[in-house]
Scaffold this motif. Structure first.
Motif, short mmCIF file in Angstrom:
data_model
loop_
_atom_site.label_atom_id
_atom_site.label_comp_id
_atom_site.label_asym_id
_atom_site.label_seq_id
_atom_site.Cartn_x
_atom_site.Cartn_y
_atom_site.Cartn_z
N PRO A 61 1.79 4.27 18.03
CA PRO A 61 1.56 2.90 17.59
C PRO A 61 1.20 2.84 16.11
O PRO A 61 0.75 3.82 15.51
N GLN A 62 1.39 1.68 15.51
CA GLN A 62 0.87 1.47 14.18
C GLN A 62 -0.65 1.61 14.23
O GLN A 62 -1.31 1.11 15.13
N ASP B 50 -1.96 11.10 2.72
CA ASP B 50 -1.10 10.29 1.86
C ASP B 50 -0.70 9.04 2.64
O ASP B 50 0.42 8.93 3.14
N PRO B 51 -1.62 8.08 2.80
CA PRO B 51 -1.35 6.91 3.65
C PRO B 51 -0.12 6.12 3.24
O PRO B 51 0.63 5.65 4.10
N MET B 52 0.09 5.96 1.93
CA MET B 52 1.24 5.17 1.49
C MET B 52 2.54 5.81 1.93
O MET B 52 3.45 5.12 2.44
N ASP B 53 2.67 7.12 1.76
CA ASP B 53 3.90 7.80 2.17
C ASP B 53 4.09 7.72 3.68
O ASP B 53 5.21 7.52 4.17
N THR B 54 3.00 7.85 4.43
CA THR B 54 3.09 7.77 5.90
C THR B 54 3.55 6.39 6.35
O THR B 54 4.42 6.27 7.21
N ILE B 55 2.99 5.34 5.75
CA ILE B 55 3.37 3.98 6.12
C ILE B 55 4.83 3.70 5.79
O ILE B 55 5.57 3.12 6.60
N LEU B 56 5.26 4.12 4.62
CA LEU B 56 6.64 3.83 4.20
C LEU B 56 7.65 4.68 4.96
O LEU B 56 8.72 4.18 5.34
N SER B 57 7.36 5.95 5.18
CA SER B 57 8.34 6.84 5.82
C SER B 57 8.42 6.65 7.33
O SER B 57 9.48 6.83 7.93
N GLU B 58 7.30 6.28 7.98
CA GLU B 58 7.27 6.15 9.44
C GLU B 58 7.25 4.70 9.90
O GLU B 58 6.84 4.41 11.02
N ARG C 74 2.75 -2.31 6.66
CA ARG C 74 2.62 -2.39 5.20
C ARG C 74 1.47 -3.29 4.76
O ARG C 74 1.01 -3.19 3.63
N ASP C 75 1.01 -4.16 5.64
CA ASP C 75 -0.14 -4.99 5.31
C ASP C 75 -1.40 -4.14 5.11
O ASP C 75 -2.38 -4.60 4.51
N LEU C 76 -1.38 -2.92 5.64
CA LEU C 76 -2.53 -2.04 5.47
C LEU C 76 -2.70 -1.55 4.04
O LEU C 76 -3.80 -1.14 3.65
N GLN D 73 -12.67 -4.92 9.41
CA GLN D 73 -12.86 -5.06 10.86
C GLN D 73 -11.80 -5.96 11.48
O GLN D 73 -11.37 -5.73 12.61
N THR D 74 -11.40 -6.97 10.75
CA THR D 74 -10.35 -7.87 11.25
C THR D 74 -9.05 -7.11 11.45
O THR D 74 -8.37 -7.25 12.48
N ARG D 75 -8.69 -6.31 10.43
CA ARG D 75 -7.46 -5.52 10.53
C ARG D 75 -7.57 -4.49 11.65
O ARG D 75 -6.60 -4.28 12.42
N LEU D 76 -8.71 -3.86 11.77
CA LEU D 76 -8.89 -2.85 12.81
C LEU D 76 -8.81 -3.47 14.20
O LEU D 76 -8.21 -2.88 15.12
N HIS D 77 -9.38 -4.65 14.36
CA HIS D 77 -9.31 -5.34 15.65
C HIS D 77 -7.87 -5.69 16.01
O HIS D 77 -7.45 -5.55 17.17
N THR D 78 -7.10 -6.12 15.02
CA THR D 78 -5.68 -6.44 15.26
C THR D 78 -4.92 -5.20 15.71
O THR D 78 -4.10 -5.25 16.65
#
Length: 357
Positions: free
Chosen positions: A141-142, A150-158, A162-164, A175-180
């Protein structure tokens, strides 16, 4: 390529481990990458896919759910192909650009055992004929990618969220993002446990938050095991540790790898459905089942004839021998003389006399 540039992973066996510097050089200069002979992925993906191996069986399929790249699909497809199985994806869960990227990667690697379903995973019915061969689900899951170096590379490659990126720029996930994220993760994991023919589920995140990892898995597992008609799922942490090992040890029944400067960390949970206990059948049950399947046609008629003969004999009036006739005549004559019949029908009293018949 010299022997000092890479080594085989002790955890996955079929994977070469490179430093970040060597990895960058290979991506920029090596023809192995452009010819698709060598694929470079984060270690967390390799560990998650490798954890499928003990669950795979001959001619059974894998359902891949969540956020992943085309290379991850290829890696899963290679594992499934070794068991003559296929990989299923839920097309509606990915954007048109993501589906095109996955399909292009599959074409480059000539993978023919991947099939894309029209539905999204949460809309996928457990009775759908296309998923009846699925015995294993890999859920990626996301997540917050807080265990990625390298969070940026992980988000873009997998194909991550991207809102993260905005949160990660501030060094903290709100906390709002984590709850989502956890709400969606719980929905997906809960749905994986409703497929009656699925025997194993692998859940993997690149997060350090317990809310996305062991806390979430325990909560979902507790709710899922209340289903009265399905065998329950159980955590299978120790078996996973024997296959993959662990750098930080096993915490309870979950597999953790801490992030480092060299590679990202991850969390992996392996859930397997509890085996249904074998039903103990009596000899009569076995014979009845065999007869229902037509396996006793040569034997059953003889038994039926024998039973009919027995029933016929039971229905016949008893044959009266000379001895029994004499006894009945004696009893009748004594009754006329006011005899007393005792509790034992063989003993008849007449005054002070006693007759044993």
């Amino acid at each position: 390529m010299g022997p000092s540039t890479g080594k085989f992973s002790e955890k996955t066996g079929d994977t070469l481990v490179f430093s970040q510097e060597v990895s960058r050089q290979l991506q920029l200069r090596s023809t192995l990458m452009t010819q698709h002979t060598l694929n470079i992925q984060d270690r967390s993906v390799c560990l998650a896919v490798s954890s499928l191996r003990p669950l795979l069986s001959d001619q059974n399929d894998v359902l891949l759910v969540g956020s992943f790249s085309g290379l991850t699909v290829v890696y899963v497809a290679v594992q499934a192909a070794a068991c003559s199985g296929s990989v299923l994806l839920c097309g509606a869960d990915h954007s048109p650009e993501q589906r095109q990227d996955i399909q292009t990667t599959l074409n480059h690697h000539e993978m023919k055992n991947v099939h894309v379903l029209a539905e999204g995973f949460q809309e996928l019915d457990v009775g759908n004929p296309l998923v009846q061969r699925v015995k294993v689900i890999l859920l990626l899951p996301q997540c917050s990618v807080t265990a990625s170096n390298d969070p940026m590379d992980t988000i873009l490659s997998e194909h991550g969220d991207r809102d993260l990126l905005q949160d990660l720029c501030h060094g903290l996930v709100s906390q709002t993002r984590l709850h989502t994220l956890t709400t969606k993760q719980e929905e997906l994991l809960s749905h994986t446990l409703t497929f009656p023919k699925v025997q194993g589920v692998v859940y993997c995140t690149r997060s350090v938050y317990p809310e996305e990892n062991e806390v979430l898995v325990k909560r979902v597992l507790q709710k899922a095991n209340k289903h009265p008609k399905l065998p329950p799922f159980r955590l299978r942490g120790p078996a996973l540790s024997l296959i993959l090992g662990s750098e930080s040890g096993i915490r309870e029944q979950f597999f953790h790898v801490e992030p480092s400067q060299q590679s990202s960390g991850c969390f992996i949970s392996l859930l397997t459905r509890e085996a249904v206990p074998a039903q103990i059948l009596s000899a009569g049950d076995v014979l009845a089942r065999a007869a229902a399947k037509g396996l006793m046609t040569d034997i059953l008629p003889k038994q039926l004839n024998a039973s009919k003969k027995k029933k016929h004999k039971k229905n016949r009036p008893p044959v009266r021998t000379n001895q029994s006739l004499h006894k009945s005549q004696l009893k009748a004559s004594l009754r006329k003389k006011k005899l007393v019949v005792g509790t034992d029908p063989r003993i008849i009293k007449y005054g002070r006399l006693m007759f044993v018949i």
